[in-house]
Design a protein around this motif. Structure first.
Motif, PDB file in Angstrom:
ATOM      1  N   GLN A 322       0.822  -1.205   0.000  1.00 40.47           N
ATOM      2  CA  GLN A 322       0.000   0.000   0.000  1.00 40.47           C
ATOM      3  C   GLN A 322       0.864   1.266   0.000  1.00 40.47           C
ATOM      4  O   GLN A 322       0.501   2.283  -0.540  1.00 40.47           O
ATOM      5  N   THR A 323       2.030   1.126   0.617  1.00 38.39           N
ATOM      6  CA  THR A 323       2.925   2.287   0.666  1.00 38.39           C
ATOM      7  C   THR A 323       3.642   2.502  -0.658  1.00 38.39           C
ATOM      8  O   THR A 323       4.293   3.516  -0.856  1.00 38.39           O
ATOM      9  N   GLY A 324       3.551   1.530  -1.507  1.00 37.39           N
ATOM     10  CA  GLY A 324       4.170   1.693  -2.814  1.00 37.39           C
ATOM     11  C   GLY A 324       5.446   0.907  -3.019  1.00 37.39           C
ATOM     12  O   GLY A 324       6.159   1.093  -4.001  1.00 37.39           O
ATOM     13  N   PHE A 325       5.730   0.018  -2.097  1.00 36.46           N
ATOM     14  CA  PHE A 325       6.949  -0.785  -2.246  1.00 36.46           C
ATOM     15  C   PHE A 325       6.731  -1.879  -3.295  1.00 36.46           C
ATOM     16  O   PHE A 325       5.617  -2.379  -3.485  1.00 36.46           O
ATOM     17  N   ASP A 326       7.818  -2.257  -3.891  1.00 32.06           N
ATOM     18  CA  ASP A 326       7.779  -3.373  -4.820  1.00 32.06           C
ATOM     19  C   ASP A 326       7.886  -4.669  -4.006  1.00 32.06           C
ATOM     20  O   ASP A 326       8.981  -5.152  -3.709  1.00 32.06           O
ATOM     21  N   THR A 327       6.749  -5.173  -3.618  1.00 34.64           N
ATOM     22  CA  THR A 327       6.773  -6.317  -2.697  1.00 34.64           C
ATOM     23  C   THR A 327       7.293  -7.587  -3.368  1.00 34.64           C
ATOM     24  O   THR A 327       7.805  -8.476  -2.693  1.00 34.64           O
ATOM     25  N   GLN A 328       7.152  -7.649  -4.658  1.00 31.14           N
ATOM     26  CA  GLN A 328       7.698  -8.822  -5.350  1.00 31.14           C
ATOM     27  C   GLN A 328       9.216  -8.871  -5.189  1.00 31.14           C
ATOM     28  O   GLN A 328       9.800  -9.937  -4.953  1.00 31.14           O
ATOM     29  N   SER A 329       9.820  -7.709  -5.326  1.00 33.85           N
ATOM     30  CA  SER A 329      11.279  -7.654  -5.160  1.00 33.85           C
ATOM     31  C   SER A 329      11.675  -7.988  -3.734  1.00 33.85           C
ATOM     32  O   SER A 329      12.678  -8.673  -3.499  1.00 33.85           O
ATOM     33  N   CYS A 339      20.455 -10.887   1.315  1.00 31.82           N
ATOM     34  CA  CYS A 339      21.103  -9.969   2.270  1.00 31.82           C
ATOM     35  C   CYS A 339      21.366  -8.613   1.628  1.00 31.82           C
ATOM     36  O   CYS A 339      22.428  -8.001   1.827  1.00 31.82           O
ATOM     37  N   ASP A 340      20.460  -8.168   0.830  1.00 25.89           N
ATOM     38  CA  ASP A 340      20.585  -6.829   0.256  1.00 25.89           C
ATOM     39  C   ASP A 340      19.727  -5.862   1.073  1.00 25.89           C
ATOM     40  O   ASP A 340      19.188  -6.231   2.122  1.00 25.89           O
ATOM     41  N   ASN A 341      19.601  -4.642   0.579  1.00 21.00           N
ATOM     42  CA  ASN A 341      18.877  -3.655   1.386  1.00 21.00           C
ATOM     43  C   ASN A 341      17.388  -3.987   1.521  1.00 21.00           C
ATOM     44  O   ASN A 341      16.766  -3.660   2.516  1.00 21.00           O
ATOM     45  N   LEU A 342      16.845  -4.691   0.545  1.00 21.06           N
ATOM     46  CA  LEU A 342      15.429  -5.042   0.637  1.00 21.06           C
ATOM     47  C   LEU A 342      15.184  -6.108   1.705  1.00 21.06           C
ATOM     48  O   LEU A 342      14.301  -5.966   2.549  1.00 21.06           O
ATOM     49  N   SER A 343      15.960  -7.152   1.646  1.00 21.52           N
ATOM     50  CA  SER A 343      15.738  -8.199   2.649  1.00 21.52           C
ATOM     51  C   SER A 343      16.143  -7.697   4.029  1.00 21.52           C
ATOM     52  O   SER A 343      15.529  -8.059   5.039  1.00 21.52           O
ATOM     53  N   GLY A 344      17.171  -6.842   4.067  1.00 18.36           N
ATOM     54  CA  GLY A 344      17.558  -6.267   5.354  1.00 18.36           C
ATOM     55  C   GLY A 344      16.422  -5.457   5.947  1.00 18.36           C
ATOM     56  O   GLY A 344      16.064  -5.616   7.114  1.00 18.36           O
ATOM     57  N   MET A 345      15.840  -4.627   5.107  1.00 17.95           N
ATOM     58  CA  MET A 345      14.728  -3.802   5.581  1.00 17.95           C
ATOM     59  C   MET A 345      13.557  -4.684   6.023  1.00 17.95           C
ATOM     60  O   MET A 345      12.924  -4.437   7.045  1.00 17.95           O
TER      61      MET A 345
END
Ligand SMILES: Nc1ncnc2c1ncn2[C@@H]1O[C@H](COP(=O)(O)OP(=O)(O)OP(=O)(O)O)[C@@H](O)[C@H]1O
Length: 847
Positions: A322-329, A339-345
């Motif tokens: 809903q916030t606009g994140f690319d949830t698939q990524s 272990c990149d910034n997406l999985s870290g976040m």
């Protein structure tokens, strides 16, 4: 209208101030942020560089940022294995950020610091607490082993304590998989924690050396001293191979002694499996609980159960969408353990959500857990032959206490003594963990059981409350859980101490050098109890020097005498007076380390790096010393001298390689077997062509003095650098030599050539009568690298380690992603929930 002169000047001043401010920011030497993390402060220093406490800018979660060199193959190794682990008692690796020169690991923050430091403050850990902490440690090793990984550097310094006091295994720099190679030969670990087969340079089973190290850890936790520790490294090795641990029956019970004896079996095959360890009576119910839960986790993860299946995860994902994140990524990153910034976040957000969930639904899960524990208490508990008090199961006691407190409406009748006790209990990490699991906070927040107890209480006469109120907290059997009551003091006076065993293996009271002698009455007779005295030690470690001796090409001998002569500044007397040396982790890369091999793989610009190997220490500098200390006639090998060694020390992790061949193979060996490794052939060729040892051929003494200047680090650090870490804190004493972790990579021992390597001339026994002669006569035998032979897969292996790039948000640095193809199958849901531990995690950090 044109501004007045005054206004013009003011504007100029304002612009100049802004400009200077910005310029100041640019020219700041201090690191302020890395990727999405804002640096807060330094919390430690590794062998390569500083370790920072940092805050994730998006979630405000605290993490630890540990830096490593891109040129260091052990960093690759560490990241590769660490990111695969998803387990409560292993520190979580959130994110890996690769900058131009460094690799940054964002790790779970453990404010409790190292178990080593905790032991320093406690002198020795009470048995119930040992049972709990050790169960957690064994659980972590069990989990790693189930993933076919051996840690190979298990020691107190590599076990951190989180805010709940739970043990967290960390530092996977020496880890390797055993799936493709059951028998290893890399000499690896910290000397004082090393198994005899490693000392003797025999091919070894990876799992078994971890089990040995666990025995050393348990012994040290209980005694506050190390079982095999001599001033001289070679004496220590001799003891590891030939001596048996001396137990202090004032500190240990029969069960603990039995477990340690089994763990420290000289014959690796005689050592118990980790399942047997976890089921051992010494670990009480903790071990079997952890075994059950861990098995469930392993099963679920091995089935590749998907992330994002819990309600919490789905809700968080929805919010992000809903916030606009690319949830698939995000899903992709998490499932592939990038272990990149997406999985870290994602992981940091999830932890935050869990914390909020607990706040929204206070203690629901804890109540459920406590029910289980209540019922557990009805089961017959394992009886210890030792002091019942000291072995009272902590969790059961806690549950009992909860029940009692519920009956008496603890909220209203809580006595000051209870509070103080609970505060006391919180001091220990185990208690902390227990409280968080069970009922420590239950009285503060209403839950189902409190409501129920309130209901029943209201039905009763007020007198019953008064009766409850008058109940002395000390009469509460649950109070037995209080570790302080089961401390050394109480143990001293226990008439039920296990009697000394026949023979000289067990002593009633171990005379410790530098220990305080106190009197205690035991069974009417006056017994002299000697408590360890904390005193600061001299950090007198030198880097290891490659040296081939009759022990094979084992190379990590330390010559401490020159260091002692140089006169390290001695540390001040510590508060509680225990003399301890902090073993320092050092990786000494002694020969032909092809660091550049890995550099190229990580290179952001894709160029093959020509960076030189940075290590190779000359090897013949301390033969005399070795000769002296290895003499079988040197005192210290008998039990009396065993008793005189008392100090535990902080070990120095050193990764040293004995010979060119060994080293070369080692550097590749660590990786060519693992799927993410770069092409071993390329690596080795480059290693051979670019090798330079000019940096590292320092003689030992000069190395030592260099290190001395830095206080606490070997000059050739584990990351192949000069030491940067000052040890200004109290250190577990080390009589002289800072024990050292060594990794002397195996020269690609294959099962096929196991027989060859096991030949006696290659693997001489330390107790051989000819050992002196061999030490004197045997020159270093540089091995000719035969990489193809050593790495039969060398040509068949494709380039497996690919780097992806993604812009790490919030900075100009680039975050590298690992090749998905090489990632392990996605692992499942959150075992924390299953363990009933993390679902109530409170991520607020102590400091
Ligand atoms: N997750 C963590 N939470 C809190 N402190 C940490 C964490 N990781 C590391 N530290 C601190 O940083 C110090 C150095 O970290 P660590 O031992 O992992 O570095 P290293 O380079 O692997 O050192 P060595 O090679 O000697 O083991 C530790 O002693 C500890 O105090």
């Amino acid at each position: 209208m044109f501004p007045s002169r005054l206004e013009q000047n003011q504007l100029k001043a304002s612009i100049a101030a802004s400009y200077n401010k910005l310029y100041g920011q640019f020219s700041l030497n201090e690191l302020q942020e890395v990727g999405n993390y804002r640096i807060l402060k330094i919390v430690g220093e590794g062998s390569f560089g500083k370790v920072y406490l940092a805050s994730h800018r998006l979630t405000h979660q605290k993490v630890v940022l540990k830096m490593g060199s891109k040129n260091d193959p052990n960093v690759v190794r560490e990241v590769f294995y660490h990111r695969q682990f998803d387990y409560t008692y292993i520190t979580r690796l959130y994110e890996v950020i690769v900058t131009e020169n460094y690799v940054w690991m964002a790790l779970e923050y453990c404010p409790g610091k190292e178990l080593y430091e905790y032991l320093l403050t406690k002198k020795h850990i009470p048995l119930p607490e040992c049972s709990q902490l050790f169960s957690q440690i064994v659980g972590a090793v069990y989990y790693a082993h189930s993933m076919k990984c051996v840690h190979r550097d298990l020691k107190l310094e590599n076990i951190l304590l989180d805010k709940k006091g739970q043990a967290k295994l960390t530092d996977f720099g020496f880890t390797r998989e055993c799936a493709t190679k059951g028998i290893l030969e890399t000499v690896c670990g910290t000397t004082v924690y090393m198994a005899p087969e490693l000392i003797e340079r025999k091919p070894y089973e990876g799992y078994k050396i971890d089990i040995w190290s666990l025995g050393i850890i348990l012994y040290t936790m209980i005694h506050g001293t190390m079982p095999f520790d001599e001033e001289d490294e070679l004496k220590t090795k001799y003891k590891i191979v030939n001596s048996f641990p001396v137990f202090d029956c004032n500190l240990i019970n029969a069960e603990g002694e039995d477990l340690i004896t089994k763990l420290l079996q000289k014959d690796p095959q005689q050592r118990p499996s980790l399942t047997q360890v976890l089921q051992h009576p010494f670990l009480q119910s903790y071990g079997s609980d952890i075994l059950d839960k861990t098995e469930k986790i392993i099963k679920r993860q091995s089935h590749g159960s998907k992330n994002f299946h819990t309600k919490l995860e789905r809700r968080l994902l929805k919010k992000l969408k809903q916030t606009g994140f690319d949830t698939q990524s995000i899903k992709h990153s998490v499932n592939k353990k990038k272990c990149d910034n997406l999985s870290g976040m994602w992981h940091l957000l999830l932890e935050k959500e869990k914390r909020c969930e607990v706040l929204r639904h206070p203690r629901r899960s804890r109540s459920v857990l406590s029910v289980k524990k209540v019922f557990d208490t009805t089961a017959p508990s394992r009886k210890s032959t030792d002091d019942n008090k000291s072995n009272y199961p902590l969790s059961k006691a806690t549950s009992l206490k909860r029940i009692i407190s519920m009956k008496s409406d603890s909220a209203s009748i809580r006595q000051p003594t209870n509070l103080s006790q609970s505060k006391e209990a919180k001091k220990g990490p185990s208690q902390n963990a227990e409280l968080s699991n069970g009922g420590g906070k239950s009285s503060k927040k209403p839950n189902f059981f409190n409501k129920m107890s309130n209901f029943f209480k209201n039905k009763k006469q007020t007198g019953s409350s008064a009766e409850s109120r008058s109940t002395s907290p000390t009469s509460d059997p649950a109070d037995k859980r209080n570790h302080n009551k089961i401390s050394f003091e109480s143990r001293k006076s226990s008439p039920q101490r296990s009697p000394p065993r026949p023979g000289n293996k067990t002593t009633k009271s171990v005379p410790h050098l530098g220990h305080n002698v106190t009197d205690a009455k035991e069974g009417g007779a006056k017994l002299k109890i000697e408590e360890p005295v904390l005193k600061k030690f001299k950090s007198n470690s030198s880097s290891e020097v490659s040296r081939q001796t009759s022990l094979g090409n084992y190379d990590s001998e330390l010559d401490h005498r020159p260091l002692a002569v140089t006169g390290l500044p001695s540390f001040d007397e510590s508060k509680n007076g225990v003399q301890k040396v902090r073993p320092i982790s050092i990786l000494s890369q002694q020969s032909e380390i092809s660091n550049d091999t890995y550099n190229s793989e990580y290179s952001t610009d894709g160029n093959v790096s020509n960076s030189k190997a940075n290590s190779s220490l000359s090897s013949n500098t301390n033969k005399t010393a070795s000769n002296v200390v290895l003499s079988p006639n040197v005192d210290g090998y008998d039990n009396s001298s065993l008793q005189s060694r008392i100090t535990a020390k902080r070990s120095m992790s050193i990764m040293s390689s004995a010979s060119s061949a060994s080293e070369k193979s080692s550097r590749t060996d660590s990786f060519y077997d693992i799927s993410t490794a770069s092409s071993p052939k390329t690596m080795d060729l480059r290693a051979m062509s670019t090798y330079s040892n000019s940096d590292t051929t320092l003689p030992r003494v000069s190395v030592g003095s260099h290190w001395l200047a830095k206080r606490g680090r070997s000059p050739v650090g584990r990351r192949g650098r000069l030491p940067q870490r000052n040890i200004s804190r109290k250190l577990l004493n080390h009589s002289s030599s800072a024990a050292q972790s060594v990794i002397q990579e195996e020269s690609s021992f294959d099962d096929d050539n196991a027989g060859d390597l096991a030949e006696p001339d290659i693997v001489p026994q330390l107790d051989s009568p000819d050992i002196m002669k061999e030490l004197n006569d045997t020159p270093s035998k540089p091995q000719t690298p035969n990489l193809e032979a050593e790495h039969p897969l060398i040509d068949r292996r494709p380039i497996l380690f690919e780097m992806g790039r993604s812009l790490s948000g919030g900075s100009s640095r680039w975050s590298h992603n690992f090749s998905e193809d090489q990632l392990p199958p996605p692992r499942g849901d959150d075992e924390h929930l299953e363990l009933g531990i993390a679902d109530d995690e409170d991520n607020s950090l102590e400091d």
